[in-house]
Write a protein that holds these residues in place. Structure first.
Motif, PDB file in Angstrom:
ATOM      1  N   LEU A 107       0.838  -1.200   0.000  1.00 31.74           N
ATOM      2  CA  LEU A 107       0.000   0.000   0.000  1.00 31.74           C
ATOM      3  C   LEU A 107       0.873   1.251   0.000  1.00 31.74           C
ATOM      4  CD1 LEU A 107      -2.692   1.562   0.355  1.00 31.74           C
ATOM      5  CD2 LEU A 107      -2.439   1.216   2.825  1.00 31.74           C
ATOM      6  N   THR A 108       0.644   2.102  -0.983  1.00 37.24           N
ATOM      7  CA  THR A 108       1.340   3.384  -1.071  1.00 37.24           C
ATOM      8  C   THR A 108       0.312   4.466  -1.373  1.00 37.24           C
ATOM      9  OG1 THR A 108       3.405   2.387  -1.865  1.00 37.24           O
ATOM     10  CG2 THR A 108       3.092   4.727  -2.299  1.00 37.24           C
ATOM     11  N   LYS A 122       2.943  15.136  -5.803  1.00 37.91           N
ATOM     12  CA  LYS A 122       4.110  14.415  -6.300  1.00 37.91           C
ATOM     13  C   LYS A 122       5.175  14.180  -5.233  1.00 37.91           C
ATOM     14  CE  LYS A 122       3.639  16.088 -11.070  1.00 37.91           C
ATOM     15  NZ  LYS A 122       4.300  16.805 -12.186  1.00 37.91           N
ATOM     16  N   LYS A 123       5.103  14.936  -4.132  1.00 36.19           N
ATOM     17  CA  LYS A 123       6.204  14.883  -3.171  1.00 36.19           C
ATOM     18  C   LYS A 123       5.843  14.269  -1.826  1.00 36.19           C
ATOM     19  CE  LYS A 123       8.639  18.910  -5.074  1.00 36.19           C
ATOM     20  NZ  LYS A 123       9.224  20.247  -4.764  1.00 36.19           N
ATOM     21  N   VAL A 124       4.571  14.342  -1.446  1.00 42.99           N
ATOM     22  CA  VAL A 124       4.183  13.886  -0.108  1.00 42.99           C
ATOM     23  C   VAL A 124       3.768  12.418  -0.154  1.00 42.99           C
ATOM     24  CG1 VAL A 124       2.625  14.215   1.832  1.00 42.99           C
ATOM     25  CG2 VAL A 124       3.450  16.194   0.545  1.00 42.99           C
ATOM     26  N   ILE A 125       4.527  11.567   0.504  1.00 50.18           N
ATOM     27  CA  ILE A 125       4.201  10.147   0.604  1.00 50.18           C
ATOM     28  C   ILE A 125       3.660   9.894   2.004  1.00 50.18           C
ATOM     29  CG2 ILE A 125       5.059   7.784   0.472  1.00 50.18           C
ATOM     30  CD1 ILE A 125       7.265   8.759  -1.369  1.00 50.18           C
ATOM     31  N   ALA A 126       2.353   9.684   2.112  1.00 52.15           N
ATOM     32  CA  ALA A 126       1.712   9.499   3.416  1.00 52.15           C
ATOM     33  C   ALA A 126       1.870   8.073   3.926  1.00 52.15           C
ATOM     34  CB  ALA A 126       0.233   9.860   3.322  1.00 52.15           C
ATOM     35  N   VAL A 127       1.833   7.104   3.005  1.00 46.80           N
ATOM     36  CA  VAL A 127       2.053   5.700   3.342  1.00 46.80           C
ATOM     37  C   VAL A 127       2.981   5.122   2.283  1.00 46.80           C
ATOM     38  CG1 VAL A 127       1.010   3.428   3.700  1.00 46.80           C
ATOM     39  CG2 VAL A 127      -0.229   5.491   4.396  1.00 46.80           C
ATOM     40  N   ASP A 128       4.052   4.464   2.736  1.00 43.70           N
ATOM     41  CA  ASP A 128       5.117   4.039   1.830  1.00 43.70           C
ATOM     42  C   ASP A 128       5.298   2.526   1.854  1.00 43.70           C
ATOM     43  OD1 ASP A 128       7.290   3.893   0.167  1.00 43.70           O
ATOM     44  OD2 ASP A 128       8.636   5.058   1.440  1.00 43.70           O
ATOM     45  N   ASP A 129       4.721   1.833   0.856  1.00 42.79           N
ATOM     46  CA  ASP A 129       4.945   0.396   0.630  1.00 42.79           C
ATOM     47  C   ASP A 129       4.616  -0.434   1.875  1.00 42.79           C
ATOM     48  OD1 ASP A 129       5.633  -1.743  -1.032  1.00 42.79           O
ATOM     49  OD2 ASP A 129       7.694  -1.780  -0.293  1.00 42.79           O
ATOM     50  N   ALA A 187       2.254   9.725  11.116  1.00 38.19           N
ATOM     51  CA  ALA A 187       2.949   8.489  10.742  1.00 38.19           C
ATOM     52  C   ALA A 187       2.300   7.792   9.555  1.00 38.19           C
ATOM     53  CB  ALA A 187       3.002   7.536  11.936  1.00 38.19           C
ATOM     54  N   GLY A 188       1.008   8.062   9.315  1.00 36.45           N
ATOM     55  CA  GLY A 188       0.303   7.418   8.206  1.00 36.45           C
ATOM     56  C   GLY A 188      -0.822   6.499   8.639  1.00 36.45           C
ATOM     57  N   LYS A 189      -1.141   6.495   9.924  1.00 42.09           N
ATOM     58  CA  LYS A 189      -2.156   5.566  10.442  1.00 42.09           C
ATOM     59  C   LYS A 189      -3.534   5.846   9.842  1.00 42.09           C
ATOM     60  CE  LYS A 189      -1.795   6.514  14.810  1.00 42.09           C
ATOM     61  NZ  LYS A 189      -1.032   7.775  14.584  1.00 42.09           N
ATOM     62  N   ASN A 244       6.054   4.782  11.460  1.00 43.99           N
ATOM     63  CA  ASN A 244       6.766   6.035  11.684  1.00 43.99           C
ATOM     64  C   ASN A 244       7.237   6.563  10.340  1.00 43.99           C
ATOM     65  OD1 ASN A 244       7.745   8.087  13.390  1.00 43.99           O
ATOM     66  ND2 ASN A 244       9.805   7.216  13.366  1.00 43.99           N
ATOM     67  N   ASN A 245       7.034   7.845  10.119  1.00 49.91           N
ATOM     68  CA  ASN A 245       7.461   8.469   8.860  1.00 49.91           C
ATOM     69  C   ASN A 245       6.947   7.707   7.633  1.00 49.91           C
ATOM     70  OD1 ASN A 245       8.926  10.490  10.232  1.00 49.91           O
ATOM     71  ND2 ASN A 245      10.698   9.138  10.425  1.00 49.91           N
ATOM     72  N   SER A 246       5.659   7.339   7.695  1.00 47.17           N
ATOM     73  CA  SER A 246       4.936   6.723   6.566  1.00 47.17           C
ATOM     74  C   SER A 246       5.267   5.258   6.333  1.00 47.17           C
ATOM     75  CB  SER A 246       5.192   7.495   5.259  1.00 47.17           C
ATOM     76  OG  SER A 246       4.917   8.865   5.425  1.00 47.17           O
TER      77      SER A 246
END
Length: 234
Positions: free
Chosen positions: A7-8, A13-20, A39-41, A202-204
């Motif tokens: 899930l991403t 283009k720059k803000v990644i809220a949830v990363d892989d 954190a992306g919760k 933490n940090n997406s």
């Protein structure tokens, strides 16, 4: 039951809220989602609920999360209740039950109203309710569908002590029925004793996944693990 694969979620283009993000929750399993603000919760929860577009895959009981079949078997309690201003408490629960095609729910509805101290307020409309009362109505609406998977986003915010006690009892009851649960919270000690697996973001990114058995075998406290994983204590 729930399978989240890579899930991403990006905003612009720059803000990644949830990363892989990848994880799964089995039948009857209670999974706690922890992490500091940002954190992306909530983005993860909203993506699973179908409120956001995303990259990756999410299935519920083998069904695509955005499908009607999947939506019929899960419920969602958002962090901020979203009630209809002119529907009464009674009408909210009836509407949700009928929308899900639930029959013979009246006795359970009365039980929920009594447990969450809403019986005498059942004719009040949404706009007349306090934040705490709105949260109680959201909980009743989510439970009335007898879900096989349910998500809670900060469910204890705004609740009085009795309502928190009843919510914890509801966690146990849902688990005993085989309902899978994902609970996002900031209040770590509020979920002690109820969870089977914890995810720490933490940090997406997902920075730690651990079962209760693993935590016990390693003689680690959940709070200590959280601070170590997020460096939130620094």
């Amino acid at each position: 039951m729930l399978v989240v694969s890579h899930l991403t979620k990006k905003f612009g283009k720059k803000v990644i809220a949830v990363d892989d993000l990848s994880f799964n929750i089995d039948v009857g399993e209670v999974c706690i989602l922890l992490g500091p603000n940002g954190a992306g919760k909530s983005t993860t929860i909203k993506s699973i609920a179908g409120l956001l577009q995303f990259e990756g895959g999410i299935t519920i009981d083998g069904l695509a999360s955005e499908s009607m079949e999947a939506k019929r078997i899960f419920s969602y309690v958002p962090e901020t209740p979203a009630l209809y201003e002119l529907l009464t408490i009674d009408e909210h629960i009836d509407f949700v039950a009928r929308a899900y095609g639930i029959s013979n729910y009246e006795d359970y509805k009365e039980e929920l109203l009594e447990r969450f101290d809403l019986t005498l307020k059942r004719k009040k409309v949404g706009r007349e309710l306090s934040k705490g009362m709105q949260q109680k109505v959201s909980l009743c609406c989510a439970a009335i569908t007898n879900p096989r998977f349910i998500m809670f986003d900060e469910p204890m915010i705004g609740l009085d002590p009795k309502a928190i006690k009843e919510l914890k009892k509801l966690f146990v009851e849902l688990k005993s029925r085989g309902c899978a649960m994902l609970i996002s919270t900031h209040i770590i000690d509020s979920v002690e004793g109820y969870w089977d697996k914890v995810l720490i973001m933490n940090n997406s990114k997902l920075v730690r996944e651990i079962s209760k058995e693993e935590l016990i075998s390693q003689n680690i406290e959940l709070e200590a693990l959280y601070f170590h994983s997020t460096k939130a204590g620094e």
